[in-house]
Enzyme design. Sequence first.
Site, PDB file in Angstrom:
ATOM      1  N   SER A  62       0.826  -1.206   0.000  1.00  0.00           N
ATOM      2  CA  SER A  62       0.000   0.000   0.000  1.00  0.00           C
ATOM      3  C   SER A  62       0.865   1.264   0.000  1.00  0.00           C
ATOM      4  CB  SER A  62      -0.906   0.020   1.229  1.00  0.00           C
ATOM      5  OG  SER A  62      -1.706  -1.142   1.272  1.00  0.00           O
TER       6      SER A  62
HETATM    7  N1  SAH Z   1      -0.918  -4.154   3.864  1.00  0.00           N
HETATM    8  C1  SAH Z   1      -0.425  -4.846   2.706  1.00  0.00           C
HETATM    9  C2  SAH Z   1      -1.461  -4.786   1.605  1.00  0.00           C
HETATM   10  C3  SAH Z   1      -1.294  -5.868   0.625  1.00  0.00           C
HETATM   11  S1  SAH Z   1      -2.546  -5.908  -0.637  1.00  0.00           S
HETATM   12  C4  SAH Z   1       0.872  -4.198   2.241  1.00  0.00           C
HETATM   13  O1  SAH Z   1       0.978  -2.972   2.340  1.00  0.00           O
HETATM   14  O2  SAH Z   1       1.749  -4.905   1.749  1.00  0.00           O
HETATM   15  C5  SAH Z   1      -3.821  -6.818   0.146  1.00  0.00           C
HETATM   16  C6  SAH Z   1      -3.497  -8.205   0.625  1.00  0.00           C
HETATM   17  O3  SAH Z   1      -4.724  -8.810   1.038  1.00  0.00           O
HETATM   18  C7  SAH Z   1      -2.904  -9.137  -0.449  1.00  0.00           C
HETATM   19  O4  SAH Z   1      -1.702  -9.665   0.013  1.00  0.00           O
HETATM   20  C8  SAH Z   1      -3.981 -10.211  -0.610  1.00  0.00           C
HETATM   21  O5  SAH Z   1      -3.455 -11.497  -0.894  1.00  0.00           O
HETATM   22  C9  SAH Z   1      -4.670 -10.179   0.739  1.00  0.00           C
HETATM   23  N2  SAH Z   1      -6.025 -10.727   0.713  1.00  0.00           N
HETATM   24  C10 SAH Z   1      -6.977 -10.600  -0.230  1.00  0.00           C
HETATM   25  N3  SAH Z   1      -8.083 -11.269   0.103  1.00  0.00           N
HETATM   26  C11 SAH Z   1      -7.830 -11.837   1.319  1.00  0.00           C
HETATM   27  C12 SAH Z   1      -8.593 -12.664   2.210  1.00  0.00           C
HETATM   28  N4  SAH Z   1      -9.840 -13.036   1.930  1.00  0.00           N
HETATM   29  N5  SAH Z   1      -8.011 -13.041   3.347  1.00  0.00           N
HETATM   30  C13 SAH Z   1      -6.741 -12.673   3.670  1.00  0.00           C
HETATM   31  N6  SAH Z   1      -5.974 -11.901   2.884  1.00  0.00           N
HETATM   32  C14 SAH Z   1      -6.520 -11.490   1.719  1.00  0.00           C
END
Ligand code: SAH
Length: 212
Positions: A62
Site C-alpha cells: 500500500s
Molecule cells: N498491507 C499490505 C497490503 C497488501 S494488498 C501491504 O501494504 O503490503 C492486500 C493483501 O490482502 C494481499 O496480500 C492479498 O493477498 C490479501 N487478501 C486478499 N483477500 C484476502 C482474504 N480473503 N483473506 C486474507 N488476505 C486477503
Amino acid sequence: MLANYTRSAKALSDLLKREGVEDTQVLGAIADIPRHVFVDDVLKHKAYENTALPIGQGQTISQPYIVARMTELLRLAGVRDKVLEIGTGSGYQTAILAKTFSKVYSVERIKALQWQAKRRLQKLDLYNVAMKHGDGWQGWQSQAPFDGIIVTAAASKLPQDLLAQLADGGVLLAPIGEIDQKLIMVIRKGDNYKEHIIAPVRFVPLVPGDIE
Ligand code: SAH
C-alpha cells in the site's frame, strides 16, 4: 539493506507529516522501518516514494500515506493494545502496526506472501506479531476480541465475522466497495455498531472464499 535507508525513511516520514499525518508514534515508525526490505530488488529504488508498488501475485504494497493514515485513525480512536490486520501482503503495514500497538495479529490468504512477510519481520526483530495463513473474511476467532481491526484489501460489504470479533469500544477500519471504494470506520459500543465514512480509497479486492 540500502546503506542509507535511514535518511530516506526519515524523508518519507517528513513528507507524510507535510501531507497531514500528525501522530508522532506513527511518524516515528515510518522513519524507523526500512520499506525497501518489503519490496523486490528491482523496485528498491522506489521504496521511499509515496506510492503503492507491485509485490507479485497481483498484489501491492500500500501507499505509505494510507498506511500511516489508517494506523493514525486507529490511534486517534483510542486503540493501543491488540490489533488484527487482514491482508498481510508485503508485511510493511504489519511492521508499522508492530511499532505502534502492543500486539498484532495478521491474516493473509496467499501462503507465499505470508511466509515472506514472516521472515521479514523476524529479520527486523519485530516479535509482537502473530501471523496466519487463512481467509480474512473469517478474522481470527480464537484470538478475539480485538481493540482494532484493519482491513488492507477492499471488501464488497462489511465482513460480519470481523465486526463480531471487535471488543466493546473496538474500532474497525476497512475499504468497502468495488470500483467505487470508501474507507469506513465502525465503532462498537455494546451491540451498537456506528459507521463513519472517512475517505475515497483504492485497494486490491478482499478475495471472497477459500484459501489458495
Ligand atoms: N498491507 C499490505 C497490503 C497488501 S494488498 C501491504 O501494504 O503490503 C492486500 C493483501 O490482502 C494481499 O496480500 C492479498 O493477498 C490479501 N487478501 C486478499 N483477500 C484476502 C482474504 N480473503 N483473506 C486474507 N488476505 C486477503
